[in-house]
Scaffold this motif. Structure first.
Motif, PDB file in Angstrom:
ATOM      1  N   TRP A 105      59.731  72.691  89.136  1.00 44.24           N
ATOM      2  CA  TRP A 105      59.725  72.177  87.762  1.00 44.24           C
ATOM      3  C   TRP A 105      59.872  73.354  86.802  1.00 44.24           C
ATOM      4  O   TRP A 105      58.936  74.091  86.547  1.00 44.24           O
ATOM      5  CB  TRP A 105      58.430  71.416  87.512  1.00 44.24           C
ATOM      6  N   ARG A 106      61.087  73.536  86.255  1.00 38.48           N
ATOM      7  CA  ARG A 106      61.371  74.625  85.310  1.00 38.48           C
ATOM      8  C   ARG A 106      62.199  74.071  84.159  1.00 38.48           C
ATOM      9  O   ARG A 106      63.441  74.232  84.116  1.00 38.48           O
ATOM     10  CB  ARG A 106      62.122  75.754  86.008  1.00 38.48           C
ATOM     11  N   PRO A 107      61.565  73.392  83.206  1.00 41.48           N
ATOM     12  CA  PRO A 107      62.312  72.776  82.099  1.00 41.48           C
ATOM     13  C   PRO A 107      63.120  73.776  81.295  1.00 41.48           C
ATOM     14  O   PRO A 107      64.189  73.441  80.775  1.00 41.48           O
ATOM     15  CB  PRO A 107      61.205  72.135  81.258  1.00 41.48           C
TER      16      PRO A 107
ATOM     17  N   GLY B  18      66.393  74.052  82.784  1.00 40.12           N
ATOM     18  CA  GLY B  18      67.077  72.787  83.039  1.00 40.12           C
ATOM     19  C   GLY B  18      66.845  72.247  84.439  1.00 40.12           C
ATOM     20  O   GLY B  18      67.625  71.416  84.923  1.00 40.12           O
TER      21      GLY B  18
ATOM     22  N   TYR C 159      64.301  70.118  86.798  1.00 44.55           N
ATOM     23  CA  TYR C 159      63.187  69.174  86.645  1.00 44.55           C
ATOM     24  C   TYR C 159      62.759  68.614  88.004  1.00 44.55           C
ATOM     25  O   TYR C 159      62.522  67.419  88.153  1.00 44.55           O
ATOM     26  CB  TYR C 159      63.591  68.033  85.711  1.00 44.55           C
TER      27      TYR C 159
ATOM     28  N   HIS D 105      51.307  64.093  86.323  1.00 41.35           N
ATOM     29  CA  HIS D 105      52.588  64.498  85.738  1.00 41.35           C
ATOM     30  C   HIS D 105      53.147  63.396  84.837  1.00 41.35           C
ATOM     31  O   HIS D 105      53.640  63.668  83.735  1.00 41.35           O
ATOM     32  CB  HIS D 105      53.576  64.807  86.864  1.00 41.35           C
TER      33      HIS D 105
ATOM     34  N   VAL E 197      53.737  64.400  80.820  1.00 39.93           N
ATOM     35  CA  VAL E 197      55.088  64.674  80.327  1.00 39.93           C
ATOM     36  C   VAL E 197      55.462  63.650  79.250  1.00 39.93           C
ATOM     37  O   VAL E 197      55.426  62.456  79.469  1.00 39.93           O
ATOM     38  CB  VAL E 197      56.115  64.635  81.475  1.00 39.93           C
TER      39      VAL E 197
ATOM     40  N   ALA F  24      58.675  63.097  76.731  1.00 45.35           N
ATOM     41  CA  ALA F  24      60.023  63.546  76.352  1.00 45.35           C
ATOM     42  C   ALA F  24      60.457  62.833  75.080  1.00 45.35           C
ATOM     43  O   ALA F  24      60.310  61.625  74.951  1.00 45.35           O
ATOM     44  CB  ALA F  24      61.014  63.257  77.480  1.00 45.35           C
TER      45      ALA F  24
ATOM     46  N   SER G 213      67.068  61.890  78.334  1.00 44.81           N
ATOM     47  CA  SER G 213      67.013  63.213  78.944  1.00 44.81           C
ATOM     48  C   SER G 213      66.649  63.111  80.415  1.00 44.81           C
ATOM     49  O   SER G 213      66.018  62.147  80.863  1.00 44.81           O
ATOM     50  CB  SER G 213      65.985  64.092  78.226  1.00 44.81           C
TER      51      SER G 213
ATOM     52  N   GLU H 180      64.560  64.991  81.911  1.00 45.94           N
ATOM     53  CA  GLU H 180      63.112  65.141  82.017  1.00 45.94           C
ATOM     54  C   GLU H 180      62.424  63.786  81.974  1.00 45.94           C
ATOM     55  O   GLU H 180      61.489  63.530  82.728  1.00 45.94           O
ATOM     56  CB  GLU H 180      62.600  66.019  80.881  1.00 45.94           C
TER      57      GLU H 180
ATOM     58  N   THR I  59      62.900  61.769  85.270  1.00 54.90           N
ATOM     59  CA  THR I  59      62.115  62.187  86.430  1.00 54.90           C
ATOM     60  C   THR I  59      60.790  61.431  86.528  1.00 54.90           C
ATOM     61  O   THR I  59      60.234  61.288  87.613  1.00 54.90           O
ATOM     62  CB  THR I  59      61.820  63.691  86.366  1.00 54.90           C
TER      63      THR I  59
END
Length: 275
Positions: A37-39, A42, A44, A225, A229, A231, A236, A238, A241
């Motif tokens: 997970w590294r928004p 880019g 996810y 999670h 999260v 968004a 998106s 994100e 997901t």
């Protein structure tokens, strides 16, 4: 009403599939299961959340199963005096305590103990969440185990007493073999609750969206999670997901229910008498 209940359940799953369909259409669903997970980059992936869920739920079951088995054995007749009745009342009382109360108790009591024991970190980690979750799911298993042991004919235990069997021998060779259906059902349902719990992981696990490497590392579960999260863009990746997480949890819960129904309810004592 049964048809309406089934329709609502299927509709919820269909809702998650439709909103998560772009992931499947673009062939990204499988990559989400293995990527981090590294928004900011880019990416996810929900692999850290899957590992965190398995680690916390697995640790809680490892602690809760032997604890629940011992308590159920004491309640079912292996205990002496007023202890069985006291334990039974205590377990029933624990089932009515809200989850958030367990979470607050864990923050102020368990987390400092784990922090001092580990000598590093904040104490908000897999170990704290797993131990607290074990306390949460233990009453469910104890009640299932107790009902399963109660279905075993008393004559079996009387015969074991006449042969000089110890309490441990009665548990291992009489109660558990005869009540295995109820024991497995209790474990399966407790597993479903451990996987689907949100508040314990949200309050105590640390919520770090990184791959954990030790029990003292913070972690984030799938349910936490979804709760964390938010968004702004509905379209998106994100946001999509979250529905992948929901589908995984839904399928896990469905699998638990199917396994429980396949195993069956606690065996009827008349089956043992007929055998």
């Amino acid at each position: 009403m049964a048809a309406a209940s089934a329709a609502v359940t299927l509709s919820i799953f269909g809702f998650m599939v439709v909103l998560g369909l772009p992931l499947m259409a673009q062939g990204q669903f499988l990559s989400l299961l293995i990527e981090p997970w590294r928004p900011a980059q880019g990416i996810y992936g929900i692999a850290p959340m899957i590992v965190g869920t398995i680690a916390i739920a697995g640790l809680s079951l490892m602690v809760a199963i032997p604890l629940s088995l011992g308590c159920a054995a004491l309640i079912s007749g292996l205990g002496r005096g007023r202890l069985p009745a006291f334990l039974h009342r205590l377990v029933r009382f624990m089932t009515g305590i809200p989850t958030v109360v367990y979470g607050f108790a864990g923050i102020f009591l368990l987390v400092p103990l784990v922090r001092e024991w580990a000598g590093q970190g904040s104490g908000y980690c897999i170990l704290s969440a797993g131990l607290l979750l074990a306390i949460l799911i233990a009453p469910t298993m104890i009640l299932f185990f107790t009902d399963a042991f109660a279905a075993v004919p008393r004559g079996y235990l009387s015969a074991a007493d006449a042969l000089g069997a110890t309490p441990a021998q009665k548990l291992l060779f009489i109660l558990m073999p005869c009540a295995w259906r109820g024991l497995v059902s209790g474990v399966v349902l407790a597993t479903g609750r451990a996987v689907g719990d949100t508040l314990i992981a949200l309050m105590v696990a640390g919520n770090a969206a990184a791959m954990p490497e030790a029990l003292t590392d913070p972690a984030r579960t799938l349910t936490a999670h979804i709760a964390l999260v938010v968004a702004a863009d509905f379209d998106s990746l994100e946001f999509r997901t979250l529905f992948a997480c929901g589908m995984i949890l839904y399928l896990c819960t469905t699998l638990m229910v199917i396994l429980t129904r396949r195993i069956g309810a606690v065996s009827d004592p008349r089956r043992w008498q007929g055998a």
